[in-house]
Design a protein around this motif. Structure first.
Motif, PDB file in Angstrom:
ATOM      1  N   ILE A  51       0.834  -1.204   0.000  1.00 22.61           N
ATOM      2  CA  ILE A  51       0.000   0.000   0.000  1.00 22.61           C
ATOM      3  C   ILE A  51       0.862   1.245   0.000  1.00 22.61           C
ATOM      4  O   ILE A  51       0.591   2.218  -0.722  1.00 22.61           O
ATOM      5  N   ASP A  52       1.930   1.228   0.788  1.00 20.26           N
ATOM      6  CA  ASP A  52       2.820   2.387   0.877  1.00 20.26           C
ATOM      7  C   ASP A  52       3.518   2.641  -0.461  1.00 20.26           C
ATOM      8  O   ASP A  52       3.699   3.802  -0.864  1.00 20.26           O
ATOM      9  N   GLU A  53       3.903   1.557  -1.142  1.00 18.26           N
ATOM     10  CA  GLU A  53       4.571   1.725  -2.436  1.00 18.26           C
ATOM     11  C   GLU A  53       3.659   2.382  -3.474  1.00 18.26           C
ATOM     12  O   GLU A  53       4.105   3.166  -4.307  1.00 18.26           O
ATOM     13  N   LYS A  54       2.376   2.077  -3.396  1.00 19.18           N
ATOM     14  CA  LYS A  54       1.431   2.580  -4.388  1.00 19.18           C
ATOM     15  C   LYS A  54       0.892   3.967  -4.040  1.00 19.18           C
ATOM     16  O   LYS A  54       0.666   4.795  -4.919  1.00 19.18           O
ATOM     17  N   TYR A  55       0.693   4.219  -2.729  1.00 19.80           N
ATOM     18  CA  TYR A  55       0.060   5.473  -2.316  1.00 19.80           C
ATOM     19  C   TYR A  55       0.939   6.273  -1.343  1.00 19.80           C
ATOM     20  O   TYR A  55       0.418   7.033  -0.528  1.00 19.80           O
ATOM     21  N   HIS A  56       2.251   6.139  -1.427  1.00 20.52           N
ATOM     22  CA  HIS A  56       3.142   6.778  -0.457  1.00 20.52           C
ATOM     23  C   HIS A  56       2.953   8.294  -0.431  1.00 20.52           C
ATOM     24  O   HIS A  56       2.829   8.899   0.650  1.00 20.52           O
ATOM     25  N   ASP A  57       2.931   8.924  -1.584  1.00 22.61           N
ATOM     26  CA  ASP A  57       2.801  10.381  -1.633  1.00 22.61           C
ATOM     27  C   ASP A  57       1.475  10.848  -1.046  1.00 22.61           C
ATOM     28  O   ASP A  57       1.423  11.833  -0.295  1.00 22.61           O
ATOM     29  N   LEU A  58       0.405  10.134  -1.366  1.00 30.21           N
ATOM     30  CA  LEU A  58      -0.917  10.499  -0.855  1.00 30.21           C
ATOM     31  C   LEU A  58      -0.973  10.353   0.666  1.00 30.21           C
ATOM     32  O   LEU A  58      -1.495  11.234   1.370  1.00 30.21           O
ATOM     33  N   LEU A  59      -0.435   9.242   1.182  1.00 38.14           N
ATOM     34  CA  LEU A  59      -0.417   9.014   2.627  1.00 38.14           C
ATOM     35  C   LEU A  59       0.429  10.063   3.338  1.00 38.14           C
ATOM     36  O   LEU A  59       0.068  10.544   4.421  1.00 38.14           O
ATOM     37  N   ASN A  60       1.559  10.414   2.730  1.00 37.48           N
ATOM     38  CA  ASN A  60       2.448  11.398   3.329  1.00 37.48           C
ATOM     39  C   ASN A  60       1.792  12.779   3.389  1.00 37.48           C
ATOM     40  O   ASN A  60       1.885  13.481   4.408  1.00 37.48           O
ATOM     41  N   ILE A  61       1.099  13.155   2.303  1.00 37.76           N
ATOM     42  CA  ILE A  61       0.402  14.440   2.282  1.00 37.76           C
ATOM     43  C   ILE A  61      -0.705  14.466   3.345  1.00 37.76           C
ATOM     44  O   ILE A  61      -0.875  15.452   4.074  1.00 37.76           O
TER      45      ILE A  61
END
Length: 291
Positions: A51-61
């Motif tokens: 999940i982190d690999e696919k949505y890392h930027d979104l999760l970080n924002i």
């Protein structure tokens, strides 16, 4: 000319942030709980690799947005109270601060962002929204029972520790290194695991004498579990009876006046549970509101 405190922006800010009785205060706390849960979900999702690999930027924002909001909330809480140190060094003040630091620390320490799970402790504020005062009272009784029985519990734990050292040493002598009991500390570890009925199974006795001793330890374990439970239960029952007696006396003394308490918070010392229509804080004497 002094500004009327009731209508000052700081008093209104205090009412919004600290008062759970007002509609605006309830909405504020509900939104706060929502963002706390959201931040915890974001951290959990971030820990799942695919999940982190696919949505890392979104999760970080998302995490940065929540962190900034909590930072603003922390600053506003300091501004809203008359004595900021009271809040800063309080339990909730420390938790609020710790809930904002991890993401900033991620700039300097890799992996520190996982510490944002500390925000889960802030969910204790849900008691203010749901007005579960009786549950808070029950938790206070449990705390008082544990404190009252702390000496007995410490003596009990010391006895368990001594027993574990003795039985662990005996098992080291009986089983030896060939059966996994390579040293006394490891044997004591095995004894504690067995005595608490956990039984990981990473070490097991092989000799008949060792198995016999293990049987005795396991039987003792069931008895040991009951001891601290009985100690705390006795103290809890005593505390509950005392609380019930006090409550009965209070109802008898105030049945005519019909006095109730609310969750209004004092701007000076942050004390709560004031009586309805109270003008002054029951703890520090600060005027709660101006008419």
């Amino acid at each position: 000319m002094e500004t009327d405190e009731k209508h000052s922006w700081r008093a209104k800010l205090h009412e919004l942030i600290y008062e759970a009785d007002t509609p605006a205060g309830k909405l504020f706390d509900v939104l706060l709980l929502f963002f706390i849960l959201l931040s915890i979900v974001l951290v959990m999702l971030e820990s799942v690799n695919h999940i982190d690999e696919k949505y890392h930027d979104l999760l970080n924002i998302g995490e940065w947005i929540v962190t900034i909001l909590f930072s603003l909330e922390y600053i506003l809480r300091i501004i809203a109270v008359k004595k900021p140190k009271k809040y800063i060094f309080s339990f909730y003040g420390m938790i609020d601060l710790l809930s904002t630091l991890p993401k900033y620390l991620s700039f300097f320490i890799v992996g520190s962002q996982a510490l944002v799970t500390l925000r889960a402790l802030r969910l204790l504020r849900v008691f203010r929204i749901l007005k579960l005062a009786r549950y808070l009272g029950a938790s206070n009784q449990l705390k008082e029972s544990i404190v009252a029985s702390r000496v007995k519990i410490l003596v009990f734990l010391f006895a368990v520790l001594v027993s574990s050292v003795i039985f662990g040493t005996i098992m080291y002598l009986v089983e030896g290194e060939e059966n996994g009991f390579t040293n006394i500390p490891k044997s004591v570890y095995w004894c504690i695991v067995t005595l608490t009925t956990v039984g990981f199974g990473d070490i097991a006795p092989q000799t008949a004498l060792g198995q016999f001793i293990t049987t005795i330890i396991m039987i003792l374990g069931y008895g040991i579990i009951a001891v601290p439970t009985g100690i705390v239960s006795a103290e809890y029952a005593r505390s509950a009876n005392k609380a019930a007696k006090n409550e009965g006396e209070e109802k008898l003394g105030h049945s005519i006046d019909n006095v109730h308490t609310n969750s209004q918070s004092c701007r000076n010392c942050l004390a709560e549970k004031h009586q309805d229509k109270a003008d002054f804080c029951h703890k520090c004497g600060f005027k709660l509101h101006n008419d």
